[in-house]
Design a protein around this motif. Sequence first.
Motif, mmCIF file in Angstrom:
data_model
loop_
_atom_site.group_PDB
_atom_site.id
_atom_site.type_symbol
_atom_site.label_atom_id
_atom_site.label_comp_id
_atom_site.label_asym_id
_atom_site.label_seq_id
_atom_site.Cartn_x
_atom_site.Cartn_y
_atom_site.Cartn_z
ATOM 1 N N ALA A 48 0.780 -1.304 -0.012
ATOM 2 C CA ALA A 48 -0.061 0.037 -0.079
ATOM 3 C C ALA A 48 0.948 1.231 0.083
ATOM 4 O O ALA A 48 0.556 2.285 -0.397
ATOM 5 N N GLY A 49 2.148 1.164 0.331
ATOM 6 C CA GLY A 49 2.934 2.038 0.412
ATOM 7 C C GLY A 49 4.259 1.854 1.091
ATOM 8 O O GLY A 49 4.562 0.888 1.580
ATOM 9 N N ARG A 50 5.316 2.800 0.942
ATOM 10 C CA ARG A 50 6.547 2.420 1.577
ATOM 11 C C ARG A 50 6.694 3.059 3.041
ATOM 12 O O ARG A 50 5.946 3.892 3.201
ATOM 13 N N THR A 51 7.183 2.339 3.923
ATOM 14 C CA THR A 51 7.484 2.578 5.215
ATOM 15 C C THR A 51 8.995 2.979 5.352
ATOM 16 O O THR A 51 9.977 1.913 4.824
ATOM 17 N N VAL A 161 8.767 12.886 -6.164
ATOM 18 C CA VAL A 161 7.566 13.024 -6.459
ATOM 19 C C VAL A 161 6.907 13.753 -7.108
ATOM 20 O O VAL A 161 7.775 14.855 -7.416
ATOM 21 N N LYS A 162 6.072 13.405 -7.894
ATOM 22 C CA LYS A 162 5.394 14.324 -8.900
ATOM 23 C C LYS A 162 4.467 15.651 -8.351
ATOM 24 O O LYS A 162 4.281 16.547 -9.133
ATOM 25 N N LEU A 192 3.719 12.078 1.974
ATOM 26 C CA LEU A 192 4.928 12.033 1.163
ATOM 27 C C LEU A 192 6.055 11.632 2.064
ATOM 28 O O LEU A 192 5.948 11.452 3.225
ATOM 29 N N ARG A 193 7.158 11.444 1.356
ATOM 30 C CA ARG A 193 8.290 10.728 2.027
ATOM 31 C C ARG A 193 8.774 11.353 3.412
ATOM 32 O O ARG A 193 8.917 12.670 3.129
#
Length: 244
Positions: A48-51, A161-162, A192-193
Amino acid sequence: MSRYFIYLSFDGTAYHGWQIQPNGISVQQVLQERLSTLLRGTIEVLGAGRTDAGVHAHLMVAHFDYDGELDGAQLAYKLNRMMPRDIAIHDVRKVADDLHARFSAVKRTYRYYIHTHRNPFHRFYSLEMPYQLDFEAMNEAARLLLDVKDFGSFCKAGADVKTTLCDLTKAEWIKMEEPGCWYFEISANRFLRNMVRAVVGTLVEVGRGRMTLDEFRAVVASGSRKNAGESMPAHALFLWDIVY
């Protein structure tokens, strides 16, 4: 070809985050290897996303495709027997073919835990804050974030990131039953990261009296990461929930 969702949680202490990395072991790598072994073929798992390294997940969702029918409960049981003790598989479910673990998620929630007194039992999953904090001021600043769309001030410098636009629906410090224990809960359609740890670090500056609400507004409006507070340590951050 059928699509399956895997619901899992993990203690991120020993991992270089969720996403496969060239320089260290990740949760995604471990899950893919065990799943490929069980299903006797190369299985790609998408989360679902990076951690980030050291961040935990109370709930992570991932998907994979498989040419055949699977018993989700049986697969979850077998995976758990193969997994290290710091990763737990809660469920495996067949879903619609167009459902995507990352792109179909409409809301993600993170929690960041702090405690204001020394406690050896909290040290791995909560940040000890020896400073006097004004949580009322921190919540006043947090509420301002609900009217913000561009979170460039809290995005890690150089992140690929875009867009830095996010739609926040919750940002609040919540007092726990145990004295001196709090967590910050934040929900949005995307993050966002390094965003949550940067937001927490900036709110702590407000709580310590080192940043006024007007200065906080100016930091947010600047769109520059260098104006915000420091990024807080990863060990107290949890990906808490994902909604589809």
